[in-house]
Design an enzyme around this catalytic site. Structure first.
Site, PDB file in Angstrom:
ATOM      1  N   HIS A 201     -37.986  24.068 -29.069  1.00 41.31           N
ATOM      2  CA  HIS A 201     -38.973  23.568 -28.231  1.00 41.31           C
ATOM      3  C   HIS A 201     -39.354  24.298 -26.992  1.00 41.31           C
ATOM      4  CE1 HIS A 201     -38.826  19.873 -30.296  1.00 41.31           C
ATOM      5  NE2 HIS A 201     -37.804  19.542 -29.821  1.00 41.31           N
TER       6      HIS A 201
ATOM      7  N   ASP B  46     -30.666  15.990 -37.050  1.00 39.10           N
ATOM      8  CA  ASP B  46     -31.393  14.803 -36.389  1.00 39.10           C
ATOM      9  C   ASP B  46     -32.029  14.089 -37.397  1.00 39.10           C
ATOM     10  OD1 ASP B  46     -33.308  16.439 -36.482  1.00 39.10           O
ATOM     11  OD2 ASP B  46     -33.763  16.590 -34.366  1.00 39.10           O
TER      12      ASP B  46
END
Length: 400
Positions: A212, A329
């Protein structure tokens, strides 16, 4: 009918001729002067454009020269003894900050637990692990701007990036030591992983994958753009000119997508849940191959989509290095990923990606990236053991 009066005398004709001559002379001078000013103005404009273009080109070349120099002088690439396995980890990866780290759902001690599981399972000898160096400011400046790195000297900015508000209340020296130093160590691990992968065929950084973060902006628990840094180092020092990023974290990898938005040397396959963070629609425009998997997607459907995606990617691009962002995740029960992939599905997913690289004889770097359940460490360790059993990696200690 003639409307011009007759000219009867010589003096009158001379006066008339002089007046006409004077008129045309003045007009010619004015026209010449105006035209001269026009030429001067436009030549100056053209010269200005040329100078501006030349200046811009010179600035770009200077920046590239500086970047190249920083990479060549970096200490992050170092020779690793053959007795070591290309699995990279340091005890300083784990984040312990007076318990405040528990305010974020990310398991900030999962990296150490992965290695402990591998050692307890007998899959890895502790003395075979490679410890990286911490990325220095000069290393980080290969991608990041001075202004961005300076922004990290403000604890409030760091708190926003790692999504733990109380961190804003602490002196920055403490934040650097307890939070950013572990991140910088993991950056060093990701960069070194590419060198080891080129030498050994594969490398796993038990950390990293801060997808990110871009050159100018951090977020989502990602303070440094380790993937972008890893690739730029590979370009400069490994004779690599084509890199494929396979990002299978549940979240969109908007950081590296922004960094390589106009770089044809990098092919990005991003398979992510479009309904969760970061919802970066601008960065999505720069994904080479976008595969969206909706919340609730089950294991079989996920693996089917992955098979199709890898086949397409292999037909479209011929990489010289694969950077695999292997977030866990996507696991069933993960509170942020919202997918329903089983632990066995994770192992099969990783196996498919390593097989993809093996079939093409391409070195592969694996990063562990996101994963927000305590069970993630066990799942990652089991997947690495599976890769070893399938002979896609070799975890045995080499003898001299």
């Amino acid at each position: 009918m003639n409307f011009v009066p007759s000219i009867s005398t010589e003096s009158t004709r001379n006066l008339f001729n002089s007046t006409v001559f004077l008129f045309f002379t003045v007009a010619t001078v004015k026209l010449t002067h105006s035209f001269g000013r026009y030429l001067l103005r436009n030549s100056t404009f053209a010269s200005g454009v040329s100078m501006s273009s030349s200046s811009s080109s010179s600035t770009t070349n200077d920046a590239e020269t500086l970047r190249h120099g920083r990479i060549l002088s970096s200490k992050l690439y170092f020779d690793v003894p053959i007795t070591k396995v290309p699995l990279i980890y340091s005890d300083s990866y784990d984040i312990a900050f007076l318990g405040i780290e528990k305010l974020h759902p990310f398991d900030s001690s999962k990296w150490g637990r992965i290695c402990r599981y591998l050692i307890l399972d007998g899959a890895l000898e502790k003395n075979c692990i490679v410890e990286p160096l911490e990325a220095s400011k000069d290393d980080l400046l290969v991608v990041h701007s001075e202004s961005y790195l300076n922004s990290l000297k403000n604890s409030s900015n760091v708190a926003m990036i790692i999504e733990v508000p109380p961190v804003a209340l602490f002196p920055n020296c403490l934040v650097q030591q307890k939070v950013l130093c572990p991140f910088r160590k993991q950056v060093g691990g990701t960069i070194l992983a590419a060198k080891l992968a080129k030498e050994r065929g594969w490398a796993i950084n038990v950390g990293g994958g801060f997808h990110h973060c871009s050159a100018e902006k951090g977020g989502g628990f990602c303070a440094y753009a380790d993937i972008s840094l890893c690739i730029h180092y590979a370009f400069a020092r490994l004779n690599v000119s084509r890199v494929m990023i396979i990002d299978l974290d549940a979240h969109q990898g908007n950081g590296h997508e922004m960094d390589f938005s106009n770089d044809g040397r990098v092919y990005i396959l991003d398979m992510y849940n479009p309904g969760i963070y970061p919802l970066d629609y601008e960065a999505r425009r720069y994904i080479t191959q976008k595969v969206e998997v909706m919340s609730g997607t089950l294991t079989n459907e996920y693996l089917r989509k992955l098979d199709e995606a890898l086949e397409v990617a292999g037909n479209r691009f011929d990489p010289e290095l694969v950077v695999y962002n292997a977030g866990t995740d996507i696991l069933d029960g993960d509170p942020l990923g919202r997918l329903k992939i089983s632990p066995e599905g994770i192992a099969i997913r990783d196996e498919k990606v390593f097989q993809f690289a093996r079939e093409r004889k391409v070195p592969i770097v694996m990063l562990t990236s996101g994963g927000y359940m305590k069970s993630s460490a066990r799942v990652i360790a089991d997947s690495i053991v599976n890769l070893s059993k399938k002979c896609l990696i070799d975890m045995r200690q080499a003898t001299i």
